[in-house]
Write a protein that holds these residues in place. Structure first.
Motif, short mmCIF file in Angstrom:
data_model
loop_
_atom_site.label_atom_id
_atom_site.label_comp_id
_atom_site.label_asym_id
_atom_site.label_seq_id
_atom_site.Cartn_x
_atom_site.Cartn_y
_atom_site.Cartn_z
N GLU A 128 -0.91 -3.06 -4.25
CA GLU A 128 -0.57 -4.14 -5.19
C GLU A 128 -0.94 -5.43 -4.27
O GLU A 128 -0.08 -5.34 -2.95
N THR A 129 -1.60 -6.62 -5.03
CA THR A 129 -1.25 -7.32 -4.27
C THR A 129 -1.14 -8.63 -4.10
O THR A 129 -1.22 -8.94 -5.90
N MET A 130 -0.75 -9.20 -3.94
CA MET A 130 0.03 -10.92 -4.64
C MET A 130 -0.15 -11.87 -3.75
O MET A 130 -0.21 -11.95 -1.90
N LEU A 131 -0.58 -13.05 -3.98
CA LEU A 131 -1.34 -14.01 -3.34
C LEU A 131 -0.41 -14.78 -2.61
O LEU A 131 1.22 -14.85 -3.01
N ILE A 132 0.25 -14.90 -1.43
CA ILE A 132 0.40 -16.47 -0.99
C ILE A 132 0.12 -17.69 -0.65
O ILE A 132 -1.11 -18.67 -0.73
N ASP A 167 6.46 1.93 -1.36
CA ASP A 167 5.00 0.93 -0.89
C ASP A 167 5.43 1.68 0.92
O ASP A 167 6.85 1.93 1.71
N ASP A 168 4.41 2.30 1.88
CA ASP A 168 4.26 2.23 2.83
C ASP A 168 3.89 1.40 3.39
O ASP A 168 4.84 1.73 4.98
N VAL A 228 0.89 -1.05 -0.06
CA VAL A 228 -0.07 0.08 0.22
C VAL A 228 0.70 1.04 0.26
O VAL A 228 1.93 1.39 0.41
N ARG A 229 0.24 1.92 -0.67
CA ARG A 229 1.51 3.24 -1.09
C ARG A 229 0.38 4.67 -0.88
O ARG A 229 -0.81 4.69 -1.55
N LEU A 230 0.89 5.49 0.34
CA LEU A 230 -0.03 6.50 0.52
C LEU A 230 -0.03 7.79 -0.12
O LEU A 230 1.21 7.82 -0.33
#
Length: 163
Positions: A150-154, A118-119, A85-87
């Motif tokens: 940006e979403t990364m599946l684990i 990213d934050d 997540v980037r603010l």
């Protein structure tokens, strides 16, 4: 004490830890259910000394807590993801507050404030891809403070094995 970079919480000074403390912490980190007697034996100290050292490590903030690690799949939350997540630039002064709000959401397992573009890195667990999508849209994308995600599946979460 001054705040760290980008409005992060103040950093704590390092605490003096000797070799015996390191042995105790290493064994405890690998097996949080280790008995005091076994921990004392591993460190080569008396059980009463071990108890005193453990209390001191807690009081000094070296040991921040004790918890059970629950498998999210056992609770019907089979899908895990890490979300970067980037603010927005102007929102970064509220970094700590934003992170605390994220940490209170039931899907959130961990929140990391990170350096770089990213934050945050946020680890979440949901029942399925639809719930993950709803989480990202409802709690991140629709938030005016969020610039991007940006979403990364684990696929798998591995922990170090006990020695």
């Amino acid at each position: 004490m001054k705040n760290g970079p980008r409005g992060a919480a103040p950093s704590r000074a390092a605490v003096a830890i000797d070799d015996t403390d390191r042995v105790l912490l290493d064994h405890l980190a690998r097996d949080g259910r280790i008995t005091n007697n076994a921990l004392a034996a591993a460190a080569g100290i008396a059980p009463s000394t071990c108890l005193g050292r453990m209390r001191a490590l807690v009081e000094r903030g070296v040991i921040r807590g004790f918890h059970a690690e629950i498998d999210p799949a056992a609770l019907g939350r089979d899908l895990q993801a890490m979300i970067a997540v980037r603010l927005q630039g102007g929102s970064r002064r509220h970094l700590t507050e934003f992170g605390r709000r994220l940490a209170m959401l039931p899907e959130v397992l961990d929140v990391y404030v990170v350096a770089g573009e990213d934050d945050y890195l946020v680890r979440v667990a949901t029942a399925n891809i639809e719930e993950l999508r709803a989480f990202v849209l409802d709690h991140l994308s629709e938030n005016a403070a969020v610039s991007s995600t940006e979403t990364m599946l684990i696929f798998e979460h591995l922990r170090p094995l006990a020695s």
